[in-house]
Design a protein around this motif. Sequence first.
Motif, mmCIF file in Angstrom:
data_model
loop_
_atom_site.group_PDB
_atom_site.id
_atom_site.type_symbol
_atom_site.label_atom_id
_atom_site.label_comp_id
_atom_site.label_asym_id
_atom_site.label_seq_id
_atom_site.Cartn_x
_atom_site.Cartn_y
_atom_site.Cartn_z
ATOM 1 N N PHE A 19 -3.967 -15.928 -29.976
ATOM 2 C CA PHE A 19 -3.549 -14.668 -29.377
ATOM 3 C C PHE A 19 -2.268 -14.159 -30.027
ATOM 4 O O PHE A 19 -1.336 -14.927 -30.302
ATOM 5 C CB PHE A 19 -3.299 -14.848 -27.877
ATOM 6 C CG PHE A 19 -4.549 -14.929 -27.056
ATOM 7 C CD1 PHE A 19 -5.275 -13.787 -26.763
ATOM 8 C CD2 PHE A 19 -4.999 -16.155 -26.564
ATOM 9 C CE1 PHE A 19 -6.437 -13.852 -25.999
ATOM 10 C CE2 PHE A 19 -6.153 -16.219 -25.798
ATOM 11 C CZ PHE A 19 -6.875 -15.070 -25.517
ATOM 12 N N ASP A 42 -3.777 -8.786 -28.562
ATOM 13 C CA ASP A 42 -3.935 -8.697 -27.111
ATOM 14 C C ASP A 42 -3.452 -7.359 -26.574
ATOM 15 O O ASP A 42 -2.310 -6.958 -26.804
ATOM 16 C CB ASP A 42 -3.166 -9.832 -26.441
ATOM 17 C CG ASP A 42 -3.525 -9.987 -24.978
ATOM 18 O OD1 ASP A 42 -4.617 -9.509 -24.588
ATOM 19 O OD2 ASP A 42 -2.741 -10.580 -24.223
ATOM 20 N N SER A 46 -0.803 -10.072 -21.940
ATOM 21 C CA SER A 46 0.549 -10.201 -22.489
ATOM 22 C C SER A 46 1.269 -8.860 -22.611
ATOM 23 O O SER A 46 2.428 -8.810 -23.029
ATOM 24 C CB SER A 46 0.490 -10.869 -23.872
ATOM 25 O OG SER A 46 -0.120 -10.011 -24.825
ATOM 26 N N ILE A 231 -2.382 -20.012 -27.666
ATOM 27 C CA ILE A 231 -1.304 -19.032 -27.730
ATOM 28 C C ILE A 231 -0.147 -19.521 -28.583
ATOM 29 O O ILE A 231 0.755 -18.742 -28.888
ATOM 30 C CB ILE A 231 -0.797 -18.666 -26.315
ATOM 31 C CG1 ILE A 231 -0.301 -19.910 -25.581
ATOM 32 C CG2 ILE A 231 -1.880 -17.958 -25.520
ATOM 33 C CD1 ILE A 231 0.274 -19.622 -24.203
#
Length: 306
Positions: A19, A42, A46, A231
């Motif tokens: 991500f 994203d 986020s 992530i």
Amino acid sequence: MTTTSTPLRTPPVWRSLMFVPVTVDKFVETAHTRGADGLILDLEDSILPQDKAEARERVAAAAKRVGRNGADVLVRINRPWRLAVRDLEALVCREITAVMLAKAEDARHVRFIAEILDELEAERGLPNGHTRLMPALESPSALLRAEEIAAAHPRVVALTLGSEDFALSMGMAPTAEGLFYPKQQMAVAARAAGVMPMGFMGSVADIRAPDAFRAVVDQAHRLGFMGACVIHPTLVAVLNDGYRPQPEELAQARRVVQAFETSGAAGAIRLDGKMVDLPIVDRARQLIARDAAIEKRIGSRPAATA
């Protein structure tokens, strides 16, 4: 009775998907150096609500930056329809090859998204089907519809389960113990539909040291998962190695295939004192083909540059 599995729909090589918050310039600028097979820009969790419009405006330019060393570029879009449509209108371009559908609830949701993509690709001179789909199941009702979601449209190439949102909807902690059954159920649905099951037994938000994370990835690989999202960039290398057939696996697979083909048998043979029947041979062939696809993917990418 002979049983067969549904073959995968020409799957992409996505051992690792990382991500990238599209509004954080330093992450966008370094993402291409991380070695991930795919980078997920994203637009959803986020990104704060007041920053959604800015993120949408940045996504096409960010795709060119993060994908410049050959990684596939995906975008995670928002679930509310008014946001989702705006996201799609902003992202459809040559550089973006897939959309992650947050909070996919049913097959109709997937087909609506696919219809919008049909129109946008036609308008922008892209081949139909250029933009593939990876629905994310994030509620109990979505999990119960997992197979219909996975089979909803030919654009779907992978399926995953959003651990944090799913755990929240279940009123449980996002632990490996609690997620084991739903993730296995999702994987069964994915395989039944001929798409890739993505994930591991735990939460993407549960950042682990690479050594501890490797055991988690190895378990998921043994259970049939083909890749996962993370992530944190330090975990990408763990995914790339853990979701690739290991040298000892490949060596044994090649021995099995060679012994079977040399024997000329139509059924089972014996190798090292053990019975080797057709499912074992087919599994060996799949393993060899998977490694060849990964090797081709690695060989086609330029060396990472800063």
